[in-house]
Design a protein around this motif. Structure first.
Motif, PDB file in Angstrom:
ATOM      1  N   LEU A 194       0.861  -1.186   0.000  1.00 55.59           N
ATOM      2  CA  LEU A 194       0.000   0.000   0.000  1.00 55.59           C
ATOM      3  C   LEU A 194       0.893   1.231   0.000  1.00 55.59           C
ATOM      4  O   LEU A 194       1.859   1.302   0.751  1.00 55.59           O
ATOM      5  N   TYR A 195       0.568   2.190  -0.834  1.00 55.92           N
ATOM      6  CA  TYR A 195       1.409   3.372  -0.950  1.00 55.92           C
ATOM      7  C   TYR A 195       0.579   4.636  -0.754  1.00 55.92           C
ATOM      8  O   TYR A 195      -0.603   4.663  -1.081  1.00 55.92           O
TER       9      TYR A 195
ATOM     10  N   HIS B   1      -5.395   5.898   5.314  1.00 58.24           N
ATOM     11  CA  HIS B   1      -5.736   6.143   3.916  1.00 58.24           C
ATOM     12  C   HIS B   1      -6.231   4.888   3.205  1.00 58.24           C
ATOM     13  O   HIS B   1      -6.963   4.994   2.225  1.00 58.24           O
ATOM     14  N   ALA B   2      -5.841   3.709   3.682  1.00 52.91           N
ATOM     15  CA  ALA B   2      -6.164   2.471   2.974  1.00 52.91           C
ATOM     16  C   ALA B   2      -7.388   1.744   3.535  1.00 52.91           C
ATOM     17  O   ALA B   2      -8.075   1.038   2.802  1.00 52.91           O
ATOM     18  N   LEU B   3      -7.638   1.901   4.815  1.00 48.34           N
ATOM     19  CA  LEU B   3      -8.740   1.177   5.439  1.00 48.34           C
ATOM     20  C   LEU B   3      -9.968   2.074   5.563  1.00 48.34           C
ATOM     21  O   LEU B   3      -9.832   3.285   5.748  1.00 48.34           O
ATOM     22  N   PRO B   4     -11.146   1.483   5.491  1.00 50.89           N
ATOM     23  CA  PRO B   4     -12.338   2.314   5.713  1.00 50.89           C
ATOM     24  C   PRO B   4     -12.392   2.777   7.166  1.00 50.89           C
ATOM     25  O   PRO B   4     -11.895   2.096   8.060  1.00 50.89           O
TER      26      PRO B   4
ATOM     27  N   ALA C 148     -11.806  -4.319  19.590  1.00 51.79           N
ATOM     28  CA  ALA C 148     -11.321  -5.236  18.555  1.00 51.79           C
ATOM     29  C   ALA C 148     -10.694  -4.452  17.406  1.00 51.79           C
ATOM     30  O   ALA C 148      -9.612  -4.799  16.907  1.00 51.79           O
ATOM     31  N   HIS C 149     -11.353  -3.379  16.995  1.00 53.31           N
ATOM     32  CA  HIS C 149     -10.813  -2.537  15.926  1.00 53.31           C
ATOM     33  C   HIS C 149      -9.464  -1.945  16.327  1.00 53.31           C
ATOM     34  O   HIS C 149      -8.492  -1.991  15.573  1.00 53.31           O
ATOM     35  N   ASP C 150      -9.403  -1.385  17.538  1.00 56.09           N
ATOM     36  CA  ASP C 150      -8.157  -0.780  18.014  1.00 56.09           C
ATOM     37  C   ASP C 150      -7.042  -1.814  18.117  1.00 56.09           C
ATOM     38  O   ASP C 150      -5.889  -1.521  17.782  1.00 56.09           O
ATOM     39  N   ALA C 151      -7.373  -3.016  18.571  1.00 55.78           N
ATOM     40  CA  ALA C 151      -6.363  -4.084  18.667  1.00 55.78           C
ATOM     41  C   ALA C 151      -5.834  -4.446  17.285  1.00 55.78           C
ATOM     42  O   ALA C 151      -4.626  -4.646  17.104  1.00 55.78           O
TER      43      ALA C 151
ATOM     44  N   VAL D  20       2.883   3.661   9.498  1.00 58.52           N
ATOM     45  CA  VAL D  20       1.922   2.576   9.262  1.00 58.52           C
ATOM     46  C   VAL D  20       0.510   3.084   9.564  1.00 58.52           C
ATOM     47  O   VAL D  20      -0.439   2.795   8.823  1.00 58.52           O
ATOM     48  N   HIS D  21       0.356   3.854  10.638  1.00 58.53           N
ATOM     49  CA  HIS D  21      -0.966   4.417  10.935  1.00 58.53           C
ATOM     50  C   HIS D  21      -1.427   5.347   9.810  1.00 58.53           C
ATOM     51  O   HIS D  21      -2.625   5.399   9.501  1.00 58.53           O
TER      52      HIS D  21
END
Length: 181
Positions: free
Chosen positions: A56-57, A154-157, A170-173, A148-149
């Motif tokens: 992912l860029y 930018h890559a994840l909804p 769960a999302h935060d983990a 990475v964050h």
């Protein structure tokens, strides 16, 4: 009425600001420029390497913004308040005292952190004096995690605005675990 414990407030308030056990990794003073790790001399190359590994860029690398402790605390608290999850009914949440608990948890968390990625400004904010005292390898690790964050942002909804506490945890983990790998 919504009941919230201080531990829950900390979990709800926790964002991508990273707390490090820095005592053993602190140097007495900032390293000379020649001792700055190669990866930090070229953060753009670091971002490209992370993109190669993840597939992912980003079109551009987030700015690295070192600030003093007061400016860091202010920016961190604003960022975490914007990200803090709470139940749908704002008035009930505030009346229950949960908002005050989350605010206290955010202040505490921001004192203990060194860096965070701020999506709204597309920047990595660094607590300058503490960051400069970290050994080079820890500096690289911290900046890489925040990059990475940036990739994740930018890559994840975006997560849904209203999630259960378990879903939020769960999302935060997932997000934090991915940044650590």
């Amino acid at each position: 009425t919504h009941t919230i414990t201080m531990a829950s407030a900390l979990l709800l308030a926790a964002g991508c600001a990273h707390r490090e056990s820095i005592t053993a990794d602190l140097q007495p003073s900032a390293p000379p420029a020649a001792d700055v790790p190669r990866a930090l001399r070229s953060p753009t190359e670091m971002m490209i390497a992370l993109g190669d590994v993840r597939g992912l860029y980003l079109p551009k690398r987030p700015a690295l913004v070192p600030v003093d402790d007061a400016a860091y605390a202010d920016a961190c608290q604003r960022n975490e308040r914007a990200r803090a999850w709470h139940p749908e009914n704002e008035a009930d949440w505030r009346a229950s005292g949960a908002a005050a608990a989350v605010d206290a948890a955010i202040r505490t968390a921001c004192v203990a952190t060194i860096a965070f990625y701020e999506r709204s400004g597309d920047r990595v904010v660094l607590k300058r004096d503490t960051f400069e005292r970290l050994r080079g390898g820890k500096q690289v690790e911290l900046v890489a995690r925040e990059f990475v964050h940036a990739i994740q942002a930018h890559a994840l909804p975006s997560p849904p605005a209203h999630m259960s506490t378990d879903a939020r945890r769960a999302h935060d983990a997932l997000v934090e675990g991915d940044a650590t790998v």
